[in-house]
Design a protein around this motif. Structure first.
Motif, PDB file in Angstrom:
ATOM      1  N   ARG A 206       0.815  -1.217   0.000  1.00 57.62           N
ATOM      2  CA  ARG A 206       0.000   0.000   0.000  1.00 57.62           C
ATOM      3  C   ARG A 206       0.851   1.271   0.000  1.00 57.62           C
ATOM      4  N   ILE A 207       2.147   1.139   0.267  1.00 58.28           N
ATOM      5  CA  ILE A 207       3.040   2.297   0.261  1.00 58.28           C
ATOM      6  C   ILE A 207       3.192   2.849  -1.160  1.00 58.28           C
ATOM      7  N   ALA A 208       3.241   1.951  -2.138  1.00 59.96           N
ATOM      8  CA  ALA A 208       3.404   2.367  -3.539  1.00 59.96           C
ATOM      9  C   ALA A 208       2.285   1.756  -4.365  1.00 59.96           C
ATOM     10  N   SER A 209       1.107   2.324  -4.241  1.00 60.90           N
ATOM     11  CA  SER A 209      -0.070   1.789  -4.921  1.00 60.90           C
ATOM     12  C   SER A 209      -0.792   2.910  -5.664  1.00 60.90           C
ATOM     13  N   ILE A 210      -1.231   2.598  -6.871  1.00 62.13           N
ATOM     14  CA  ILE A 210      -1.966   3.560  -7.694  1.00 62.13           C
ATOM     15  C   ILE A 210      -3.346   2.995  -7.972  1.00 62.13           C
ATOM     16  N   THR A 211      -4.368   3.745  -7.610  1.00 62.26           N
ATOM     17  CA  THR A 211      -5.743   3.320  -7.878  1.00 62.26           C
ATOM     18  C   THR A 211      -6.298   4.146  -9.032  1.00 62.26           C
ATOM     19  N   LEU A 212      -6.655   3.476 -10.111  1.00 62.50           N
ATOM     20  CA  LEU A 212      -7.184   4.171 -11.282  1.00 62.50           C
ATOM     21  C   LEU A 212      -8.669   4.507 -11.092  1.00 62.50           C
ATOM     22  N   PRO A 213      -9.128   5.605 -11.693  1.00 61.11           N
ATOM     23  CA  PRO A 213     -10.546   5.975 -11.581  1.00 61.11           C
ATOM     24  C   PRO A 213     -11.446   4.903 -12.186  1.00 61.11           C
ATOM     25  N   ASP A 214     -12.599   4.709 -11.576  1.00 64.90           N
ATOM     26  CA  ASP A 214     -13.559   3.746 -12.117  1.00 64.90           C
ATOM     27  C   ASP A 214     -14.070   4.178 -13.488  1.00 64.90           C
ATOM     28  N   TYR A 215     -14.296   5.479 -13.622  1.00 67.56           N
ATOM     29  CA  TYR A 215     -14.897   5.981 -14.849  1.00 67.56           C
ATOM     30  C   TYR A 215     -14.097   7.144 -15.429  1.00 67.56           C
ATOM     31  N   VAL A 216     -14.278   7.376 -16.711  1.00 73.49           N
ATOM     32  CA  VAL A 216     -13.583   8.442 -17.416  1.00 73.49           C
ATOM     33  C   VAL A 216     -14.245   9.784 -17.101  1.00 73.49           C
ATOM     34  N   ALA A 217     -13.434  10.747 -16.677  1.00 77.42           N
ATOM     35  CA  ALA A 217     -13.946  12.090 -16.382  1.00 77.42           C
ATOM     36  C   ALA A 217     -14.160  12.852 -17.688  1.00 77.42           C
ATOM     37  N   GLN A 218     -14.925  13.942 -17.618  1.00 77.27           N
ATOM     38  CA  GLN A 218     -15.265  14.700 -18.819  1.00 77.27           C
ATOM     39  C   GLN A 218     -14.017  15.259 -19.499  1.00 77.27           C
ATOM     40  N   GLU A 219     -13.038  15.741 -18.696  1.00 76.80           N
ATOM     41  CA  GLU A 219     -11.830  16.297 -19.311  1.00 76.80           C
ATOM     42  C   GLU A 219     -11.009  15.211 -20.012  1.00 76.80           C
ATOM     43  N   ASP A 220     -11.061  13.978 -19.462  1.00 79.96           N
ATOM     44  CA  ASP A 220     -10.384  12.857 -20.120  1.00 79.96           C
ATOM     45  C   ASP A 220     -11.060  12.540 -21.452  1.00 79.96           C
ATOM     46  N   LEU A 221     -12.391  12.507 -21.435  1.00 76.87           N
ATOM     47  CA  LEU A 221     -13.145  12.185 -22.645  1.00 76.87           C
ATOM     48  C   LEU A 221     -12.904  13.217 -23.743  1.00 76.87           C
ATOM     49  N   LYS A 222     -12.819  14.483 -23.364  1.00 74.68           N
ATOM     50  CA  LYS A 222     -12.588  15.530 -24.361  1.00 74.68           C
ATOM     51  C   LYS A 222     -11.233  15.349 -25.037  1.00 74.68           C
ATOM     52  N   GLU A 223     -10.236  14.974 -24.263  1.00 78.59           N
ATOM     53  CA  GLU A 223      -8.910  14.770 -24.848  1.00 78.59           C
ATOM     54  C   GLU A 223      -8.897  13.545 -25.763  1.00 78.59           C
ATOM     55  N   ILE A 224      -9.566  12.484 -25.337  1.00 78.45           N
ATOM     56  CA  ILE A 224      -9.644  11.277 -26.164  1.00 78.45           C
ATOM     57  C   ILE A 224     -10.358  11.583 -27.478  1.00 78.45           C
ATOM     58  N   ALA A 225     -11.460  12.334 -27.379  1.00 75.97           N
ATOM     59  CA  ALA A 225     -12.222  12.699 -28.573  1.00 75.97           C
ATOM     60  C   ALA A 225     -11.378  13.524 -29.533  1.00 75.97           C
ATOM     61  N   SER A 226     -10.579  14.429 -28.989  1.00 74.97           N
ATOM     62  CA  SER A 226      -9.713  15.264 -29.817  1.00 74.97           C
ATOM     63  C   SER A 226      -8.638  14.422 -30.506  1.00 74.97           C
ATOM     64  N   GLN A 248     -14.495   1.042 -22.313  1.00 74.52           N
ATOM     65  CA  GLN A 248     -15.729   1.305 -23.053  1.00 74.52           C
ATOM     66  C   GLN A 248     -15.606   2.546 -23.916  1.00 74.52           C
ATOM     67  N   VAL A 249     -14.960   3.594 -23.383  1.00 76.53           N
ATOM     68  CA  VAL A 249     -14.788   4.820 -24.155  1.00 76.53           C
ATOM     69  C   VAL A 249     -13.961   4.561 -25.407  1.00 76.53           C
ATOM     70  N   ILE A 250     -12.829   3.874 -25.249  1.00 76.56           N
ATOM     71  CA  ILE A 250     -11.975   3.585 -26.400  1.00 76.56           C
ATOM     72  C   ILE A 250     -12.717   2.721 -27.413  1.00 76.56           C
ATOM     73  N   CYS A 251     -13.508   1.780 -26.911  1.00 71.96           N
ATOM     74  CA  CYS A 251     -14.308   0.946 -27.806  1.00 71.96           C
ATOM     75  C   CYS A 251     -15.318   1.794 -28.573  1.00 71.96           C
ATOM     76  N   LEU A 252     -15.967   2.718 -27.887  1.00 71.20           N
ATOM     77  CA  LEU A 252     -16.988   3.552 -28.517  1.00 71.20           C
ATOM     78  C   LEU A 252     -16.400   4.442 -29.612  1.00 71.20           C
ATOM     79  N   VAL A 253     -15.236   5.028 -29.349  1.00 74.34           N
ATOM     80  CA  VAL A 253     -14.654   5.919 -30.357  1.00 74.34           C
ATOM     81  C   VAL A 253     -14.124   5.120 -31.554  1.00 74.34           C
ATOM     82  N   ASN A 254     -13.843   3.861 -31.348  1.00 71.35           N
ATOM     83  CA  ASN A 254     -13.344   3.019 -32.441  1.00 71.35           C
ATOM     84  C   ASN A 254     -14.449   2.329 -33.227  1.00 71.35           C
TER      85      ASN A 254
END
Length: 274
Positions: A206-226, A248-254
Motif C-alpha cells: 500500500r506504500i506504492a499503490s496507484i488506484t485508477l478511476p472507475d470511470y472516465v472524467a469529462q476532461e479525459d473524454l474531451k482529450e480522447i475525442a480530440s 468502453q470509451v476507447i471501444c466507442l470511439v473506435n
C-alpha cells in the motif's frame, strides 16, 4: 518463443489527464526506488495500458507477462513466463554480458541456451531473478522492471495463495534485488484479500499503490475525442451514455459509438466485461 497473448508494446499512448497523472506517479515510484508497486482498479479501467506504457520510458529493461492463461500463479510460473515472453530481451542481455566479459555465475548465465534459461526460471525463480538483477546492474541498464498483469483475476481462484506467496517471496528478497521493481495489476477484491491473509505484504504494497478511476472524467473524454478526431455530435452522444470505463470509451470511439459491441446499456446500466 513469445506467446501470441503478449500484446504489441511498440506504441502505447496514455490519453486523459487522470491517466497521465497515474503514469507520472508510477514512473516516480520506480525512480524513487520503490520495488513492489501495484496498479489497482476494476475491469476495463486501463490497468494493462498503464502497465505497458512502462515500455516507453526510454530507460531500464522492461519485461511484461500476461498471466491470464498461465496455470502456475506461483513465483515459478511468473518467472518462467517473464523469461519466455521476453526472450529477445533476455538474449540481448546475455549478448551484452558476453561482450562485457562477465565472470562467474553471470558468465554461465550469458552462455546458457534459451530452454536452459526458461527452465532455470521455473526451477530456481529467485536465483534466476537475482542473475537478471545483477546483470542489468553490471551493464548499467537498470532499473529492471517486471510487469505482471492479471496475476489473479479473482480472490475465489484456488491458486490465489500461490500468487500471494510469490509476491511475499519477492518482498522478502527485495534487499538482494535492489535494481528490480515488480509492478502488478490487481482488482480491488484481490487487494482486500491480501489485506486479510497477509498483512505484512499488504503493508508494503500500500506504500506504492496507484488506484485508477472507475470511470472516465469529462476532461479525459474531451482529450480522447480530440485525439481520435471525433465529431462533436458523437462526443455528446458518448457523454450522454453516463459513467463509462476507459475500455468502453476507447471501444466507442473506435466503433462509431456502437453501444452493443462495447457493452454499454443505454438504460444507464453499464455492463462491465471481464
Amino acid at each position: 518463443m513469445q506467446r501470441v497473448l503478449v500484446p504489441d508494446r511498440g506504441s502505447i499512448k496514455i490519453l486523459g489527464p487522470s491517466w497521465r497523472a497515474a503514469r507520472s506517479k508510477l514512473i516516480e515510484y520506480i525512480s524513487d526506488g520503490y520495488q513492489l508497486i501495484s496498479i489497482v482498479g476494476r475491469a476495463g479501467v486501463g490497468k494493462t495500458t498503464l502497465l505497458l506504457s512502462l515500455n516507453n520510458t526510454g530507460r531500464g529493461v522492461f519485461l511484461y507477462a500476461d498471466m491470464t492463461e498461465v496455470p502456475d500463479k506461483g513465483l515459478s510460473g511468473i518467472m518462467a513466463t517473464l523469461i519466455a515472453d521476453n526472450i529477445d530481451r533476455v538474449i540481448e542481455i546475455q549478448r551484452k554480458l558476453k561482450h562485457a566479459g562477465a565472470k562467474g555465475l553471470l558468465r554461465a548465465f550469458a552462455k546458457a541456451g534459451v530452454d536452459e534459461v526458461v527452465e532455470s526460471a521455473r526451477l530456481k525463480p529467485l536465483e534466476t531473478l537475482k542473475l537478471l538483477n545483477d546483470a542489468v546492474e553490471l551493464l548499467g541498464l537498470e532499473p529492471l522492471v517486471l510487469g505482471v498483469d492479471e496475476g489473479l483475476v479473482s480472490q475465489e481462484d484456488p491458486r490465489a495463495m500461490n500468487f500471494i506467496d510469490a509476491l511475499h517471496a519477492f518482498r522478502n528478497n527485495m534487499q538482494l534485488l535492489r535494481k528490480t521493481h515488480l509492478v502488478v495489476t490487481l482488482l480491488p477484491d484481490v487487494v482486500n484479500m491480501i489485506a486479510k491473509v497477509d498483512t505484512p505484504l499488504f503493508d508494503v504494497m500500500r506504500i506504492a499503490s496507484i488506484t485508477l478511476p472507475d470511470y472516465v472524467a469529462q476532461e479525459d473524454l474531451k482529450e480522447i475525442a480530440s485525439e481520435y478526431g471525433l465529431p462533436p455530435e458523437e462526443v455528446r452522444k458518448i457523454m450522454n451514455l453516463g459513467p463509462l470505463t476507459m475500455r468502453q470509451v476507447i471501444c466507442l470511439v473506435n466503433t462509431k459509438v456502437d453501444v452493443v459491441k462495447c457493452g454499454v446499456d443505454t438504460a444507464d446500466e453499464i455492463t462491465i466485461e471481464g
